[in-house]
Design a protein around this motif. Structure first.
Motif, PDB file in Angstrom:
ATOM      1  N   VAL A 460     -16.723  16.057  15.476  1.00 53.94           N
ATOM      2  CA  VAL A 460     -16.630  16.220  16.926  1.00 53.94           C
ATOM      3  C   VAL A 460     -17.838  15.564  17.569  1.00 53.94           C
ATOM      4  CG1 VAL A 460     -16.439  17.873  18.825  1.00 53.94           C
ATOM      5  CG2 VAL A 460     -15.400  18.400  16.603  1.00 53.94           C
ATOM      6  N   PHE A 461     -17.596  14.695  18.564  1.00 57.68           N
ATOM      7  CA  PHE A 461     -18.664  14.002  19.270  1.00 57.68           C
ATOM      8  C   PHE A 461     -18.599  14.380  20.745  1.00 57.68           C
ATOM      9  CE2 PHE A 461     -17.425  11.443  15.642  1.00 57.68           C
ATOM     10  CZ  PHE A 461     -18.650  11.117  15.054  1.00 57.68           C
ATOM     11  N   ASP A 462     -19.689  14.936  21.255  1.00 54.31           N
ATOM     12  CA  ASP A 462     -19.744  15.353  22.658  1.00 54.31           C
ATOM     13  C   ASP A 462     -20.592  14.360  23.444  1.00 54.31           C
ATOM     14  OD1 ASP A 462     -19.624  16.669  25.035  1.00 54.31           O
ATOM     15  OD2 ASP A 462     -20.851  18.382  24.429  1.00 54.31           O
ATOM     16  N   GLU A 463     -19.932  13.360  24.035  1.00 55.37           N
ATOM     17  CA  GLU A 463     -20.587  12.352  24.864  1.00 55.37           C
ATOM     18  C   GLU A 463     -21.753  11.668  24.140  1.00 55.37           C
ATOM     19  OE1 GLU A 463     -21.331  13.165  28.937  1.00 55.37           O
ATOM     20  OE2 GLU A 463     -19.572  14.415  29.183  1.00 55.37           O
ATOM     21  N   VAL A 464     -21.521  11.322  22.868  1.00 56.64           N
ATOM     22  CA  VAL A 464     -22.551  10.583  22.131  1.00 56.64           C
ATOM     23  C   VAL A 464     -22.636   9.145  22.623  1.00 56.64           C
ATOM     24  CG1 VAL A 464     -22.377  11.977  20.062  1.00 56.64           C
ATOM     25  CG2 VAL A 464     -20.894   9.991  20.315  1.00 56.64           C
ATOM     26  N   ASP A 465     -21.697   8.735  23.512  1.00 52.54           N
ATOM     27  CA  ASP A 465     -21.716   7.380  24.045  1.00 52.54           C
ATOM     28  C   ASP A 465     -22.481   7.292  25.361  1.00 52.54           C
ATOM     29  OD1 ASP A 465     -20.000   8.835  25.605  1.00 52.54           O
ATOM     30  OD2 ASP A 465     -18.198   7.711  25.080  1.00 52.54           O
ATOM     31  N   SER A 466     -23.239   8.331  25.696  1.00 53.51           N
ATOM     32  CA  SER A 466     -24.006   8.286  26.946  1.00 53.51           C
ATOM     33  C   SER A 466     -25.088   7.203  26.861  1.00 53.51           C
ATOM     34  CB  SER A 466     -24.659   9.646  27.215  1.00 53.51           C
ATOM     35  OG  SER A 466     -25.549   9.986  26.168  1.00 53.51           O
ATOM     36  N   GLY A 467     -25.365   6.573  27.984  1.00 48.84           N
ATOM     37  CA  GLY A 467     -26.413   5.565  28.038  1.00 48.84           C
ATOM     38  C   GLY A 467     -25.949   4.172  27.681  1.00 48.84           C
ATOM     39  N   ILE A 468     -24.637   3.969  27.455  1.00 46.37           N
ATOM     40  CA  ILE A 468     -24.149   2.635  27.133  1.00 46.37           C
ATOM     41  C   ILE A 468     -22.960   2.312  28.035  1.00 46.37           C
ATOM     42  CG2 ILE A 468     -24.885   2.752  24.744  1.00 46.37           C
ATOM     43  CD1 ILE A 468     -22.057   3.405  23.959  1.00 46.37           C
ATOM     44  N   GLY A 469     -22.484   1.089  28.006  1.00 48.63           N
ATOM     45  CA  GLY A 469     -21.348   0.688  28.820  1.00 48.63           C
ATOM     46  C   GLY A 469     -20.929  -0.715  28.482  1.00 48.63           C
ATOM     47  N   GLY A 470     -19.942  -1.239  29.252  1.00 44.03           N
ATOM     48  CA  GLY A 470     -19.506  -2.611  29.075  1.00 44.03           C
ATOM     49  C   GLY A 470     -18.928  -2.892  27.706  1.00 44.03           C
ATOM     50  N   ALA A 471     -19.256  -4.076  27.183  1.00 42.53           N
ATOM     51  CA  ALA A 471     -18.712  -4.512  25.894  1.00 42.53           C
ATOM     52  C   ALA A 471     -19.173  -3.611  24.759  1.00 42.53           C
ATOM     53  CB  ALA A 471     -19.118  -5.959  25.623  1.00 42.53           C
ATOM     54  N   VAL A 472     -20.420  -3.112  24.872  1.00 37.65           N
ATOM     55  CA  VAL A 472     -20.934  -2.212  23.827  1.00 37.65           C
ATOM     56  C   VAL A 472     -20.086  -0.948  23.763  1.00 37.65           C
ATOM     57  CG1 VAL A 472     -22.897  -0.814  23.103  1.00 37.65           C
ATOM     58  CG2 VAL A 472     -23.257  -3.119  23.985  1.00 37.65           C
ATOM     59  N   ALA A 473     -19.660  -0.444  24.923  1.00 40.99           N
ATOM     60  CA  ALA A 473     -18.829   0.752  24.946  1.00 40.99           C
ATOM     61  C   ALA A 473     -17.522   0.518  24.206  1.00 40.99           C
ATOM     62  CB  ALA A 473     -18.556   1.175  26.390  1.00 40.99           C
ATOM     63  N   GLU A 474     -16.940  -0.678  24.355  1.00 36.52           N
ATOM     64  CA  GLU A 474     -15.693  -0.973  23.650  1.00 36.52           C
ATOM     65  C   GLU A 474     -15.908  -1.001  22.139  1.00 36.52           C
ATOM     66  OE1 GLU A 474     -11.962  -4.135  23.819  1.00 36.52           O
ATOM     67  OE2 GLU A 474     -13.684  -4.340  25.170  1.00 36.52           O
ATOM     68  N   ILE A 475     -17.043  -1.549  21.730  1.00 37.99           N
ATOM     69  CA  ILE A 475     -17.342  -1.577  20.294  1.00 37.99           C
ATOM     70  C   ILE A 475     -17.539  -0.157  19.766  1.00 37.99           C
ATOM     71  CG2 ILE A 475     -19.004  -2.340  18.565  1.00 37.99           C
ATOM     72  CD1 ILE A 475     -19.511  -4.804  20.339  1.00 37.99           C
ATOM     73  N   VAL A 476     -18.235   0.691  20.560  1.00 37.99           N
ATOM     74  CA  VAL A 476     -18.411   2.087  20.163  1.00 37.99           C
ATOM     75  C   VAL A 476     -17.052   2.747  19.987  1.00 37.99           C
ATOM     76  CG1 VAL A 476     -19.219   4.343  20.939  1.00 37.99           C
ATOM     77  CG2 VAL A 476     -20.694   2.346  21.164  1.00 37.99           C
ATOM     78  N   GLY A 477     -16.142   2.487  20.935  1.00 40.07           N
ATOM     79  CA  GLY A 477     -14.798   3.042  20.819  1.00 40.07           C
ATOM     80  C   GLY A 477     -14.098   2.570  19.570  1.00 40.07           C
ATOM     81  N   GLN A 478     -14.264   1.303  19.236  1.00 39.67           N
ATOM     82  CA  GLN A 478     -13.643   0.772  18.030  1.00 39.67           C
ATOM     83  C   GLN A 478     -14.198   1.443  16.773  1.00 39.67           C
ATOM     84  OE1 GLN A 478     -14.381  -3.414  18.381  1.00 39.67           O
ATOM     85  NE2 GLN A 478     -12.847  -3.727  19.994  1.00 39.67           N
ATOM     86  N   LYS A 479     -15.518   1.685  16.783  1.00 40.57           N
ATOM     87  CA  LYS A 479     -16.126   2.347  15.634  1.00 40.57           C
ATOM     88  C   LYS A 479     -15.600   3.775  15.491  1.00 40.57           C
ATOM     89  CE  LYS A 479     -18.666  -1.073  14.307  1.00 40.57           C
ATOM     90  NZ  LYS A 479     -18.314  -1.773  13.055  1.00 40.57           N
TER      91      LYS A 479
END
Length: 558
Positions: A460-479
């Motif tokens: 379970v990940f609770d907003e571990v993607d905070s502080g990023i956006g754009g293309a990096v966010a898409e890569i995070v989603g892919q991971k």
């Protein structure tokens, strides 16, 4: 795998039923809608402490439950078997349930059986792993960095050997310091020898003391006991035929003469025969007791003096008489230790040196393993942070001697995470150079790098993607989606690029009803999901362009 989560009267959630499947499930919603409450609910079902403030205002209690499929959790099945909490050997289901009362009380159940919070936590550790919003901040702590390295490398056995050796060394050192700090013990030895002499002159075993007390009581009341025995013997069976025994015999004879006319009288006669036998045995025992009794003042004085000495010893040592044997043994042990202190000190020096050598050997094994693990984790994380928008960056783990002057239960070294955010720059401590966004990406990279090194089936990940956006966010989603391909993953997110990668999508919203704010959770699919992504992209007013971009994100994810 988590299959169902039920929430009742928890914070601003009145009622919610969520079903989960394999893959990546994303949870989105406006800020303040209560997205993270779903993670909080899982946390409380995992044994975390809760307070009454989590009960919805106006409700008596909050109720939480989670259903898990155990097909991918063999360690959880083993734990349930050990605790006798598995419904049957073929069962694949496990139900965790917990209630939080408004007055502060809490109760928990596992498969319908009452459970402690410690049991909840132990079982949940085999089922779910939660990564909170601010967990990446823990990466700044050297202790957390060392724990992460050991967890990634599976150093548990080597670390336990180091810890045991250090504990043994510390215990031996404390014993030596205690003996050395006693100084001149001649006075203490003389006192102990005197006390031991007094104690050894008496028979102090509890059974012997109990017998002495009984004998003293018999002798103190000998006259009354003798009179009672003689009176009883006379009344039961004296020789002139007036005793109970003679009367019983006459009654039996009278009944025997007429019992042929009434069968039940035969039963009465048999009972009286048994009573006669018991009476004869009682008379024999009375005679033996009477023979054992004797008015002997000298014997009474001897017993009284012995008992008095025991009570005096008890007062002197501040224990009950039946504890004097233990006191004697303790005095003897201390005396032997003091008398052999010199020899023990010599032996302790050798034992301390041997314990230190064992620690050095165990610590070297752990050091070698840590260095190898640090290199592996550093290489994997470096590759991943490059994919997450830190091209040219480098991640390393420095393993350096701790230079302690005594065996350390944590090992002979400390570690520090080093990072170079840009090519050509030397790595520096993570706590000094990483921004919030870089910390988030490095934390996620380490998690992905460590994939497969634990057996927990749900992450379970609770907003571990905070502080990023754009293309990096898409890569995070892919991971995260790749993570979901290997095990179940749940992610609370505010990024449309991440939300689009989910195999399933829930939206949390809040509204006012009857003067109270309430949250609701709905599953999204098709057009509703695209509309939610468009909202996340476009803000208050959703434009045609935002909707088109949302559809592209979903198409790319597929």
């Amino acid at each position: 795998m988590l299959t169902q989560l039920s929430i009742r009267d928890f914070a601003v959630v009145r009622a919610a039923e969520l079903e989960f499947g394999p893959g990546l499930t994303v949870i989105s919603g406006e800020t303040g809608a209560g997205k993270s409450l779903l993670v909080d609910a899982l946390g409380f079902l995992s044994g975390q402490r809760a307070d009454s403030g989590m009960v919805r205002h106006g409700a008596e209690r909050a109720e939480l439950s989670a259903q898990f499929d155990l097909i991918d959790a063999p360690s959880a099945r083993d734990w349930l078997n050990e605790q006798d909490m598995l419904d049957d050997a073929s069962s694949r289901e496990c139900l965790l349930r917990r209630t939080l009362r408004a007055d502060g009380g809490s109760r928990a159940w596992i498969n319908g059986r009452p459970a402690t919070l410690a049991q909840l936590a132990a079982l949940a550790a085999c089922l779910v792993e939660i990564h909170g919003q601010h967990e990446h901040q823990a990466l700044l702590s050297k202790a957390a960095q060392l724990a992460l390295l050991d967890d990634f490398g599976g150093h548990g056995a080597a670390l336990a050997a180091v810890r045991d050796a250090a504990t043994t060394w510390s215990a031996l050192l404390r014993e030596r310091e205690h003996l050395s700090g006693q100084g001149d013990v001649s006075d203490r030895i003389a006192l102990l020898e005197h006390q031991l002499g007094e104690l050894e002159r008496e028979t102090l075993e509890p059974d012997a003391i109990a017998e002495l007390v009984a004998a003293h009581r018999r002798q103190a009341h000998a006259a009354a006991l003798i009179a009672a025995c003689e009176s009883a013997a006379t009344g039961l069976g004296d020789d002139d035929g007036s005793g109970i025994g003679s009367l019983l015999q006459r009654v039996r004879g009278d009944l025997a003469r007429v019992s042929e006319h009434e069968a039940r009288l035969g039963e009465v006669e048999a009972m009286l025969e048994a009573a006669s036998i018991q009476l004869d045995e009682a008379l024999l025992l009375l005679e033996r007791v009477r023979d054992d009794l004797d008015l002997d003042p000298a014997r009474f004085d001897e017993l009284d003096q012995r008992l008095g000495r025991l009570h005096e010893l008890g007062r002197k040592h501040r224990v009950a008489p039946d504890a004097l044997a233990g006191m004697r043994d303790a005095v003897c042990a201390e005396l032997e230790a003091l008398c052999g202190a010199g020899e023990r000190l010599v032996a302790l020096d050798a034992e301390i040196d041997a314990a230190a050598a064992r620690w050095r050997d165990a610590a070297q094994v752990l050091t070698d393993a840590r260095k190898q693990t640090a290199a592996t984790l550093g290489q994997r994380t470096t590759a991943l942070i490059g994919e997450l928008g830190m091209g040219g960056g480098r991640f390393e783990i420095a393993v350096e001697p701790a230079n302690r002057d005594r065996p350390d239960p944590h090992g002979a070294e400390r570690v520090e995470f080093l990072v170079s955010a840009n090519a050509g720059q030397p790595p520096r401590p993570l706590r000094k150079v990483a921004s919030g966004g870089e910390l988030s990406r490095i934390s996620l990279a380490i998690e992905v790098a460590a994939l497969g090194h634990d057996l927990v089936p749900t992450m379970v990940f609770d907003e571990v993607d905070s502080g990023i956006g754009g293309a990096v966010a898409e890569i995070v989603g892919q991971k995260l989606r790749a993570l979901g391909a290997q095990r179940q993953a749940l992610c609370v997110t505010h990024l449309p690029q991440v939300a689009a990668q989910g195999h399933a999508h829930y939206r949390v919203s809040k509204a006012e009803a009857s003067g109270m704010t309430q949250s609701a959770v709905v599953v999204l699919d098709g057009g509703a999901r695209a509309e939610e992504l468009a909202r996340m992209l476009g803000g208050v007013e959703v434009s045609r362009e935002a909707r088109a971009a949302a559809r592209r994100l979903l198409q790319n994810a597929r």
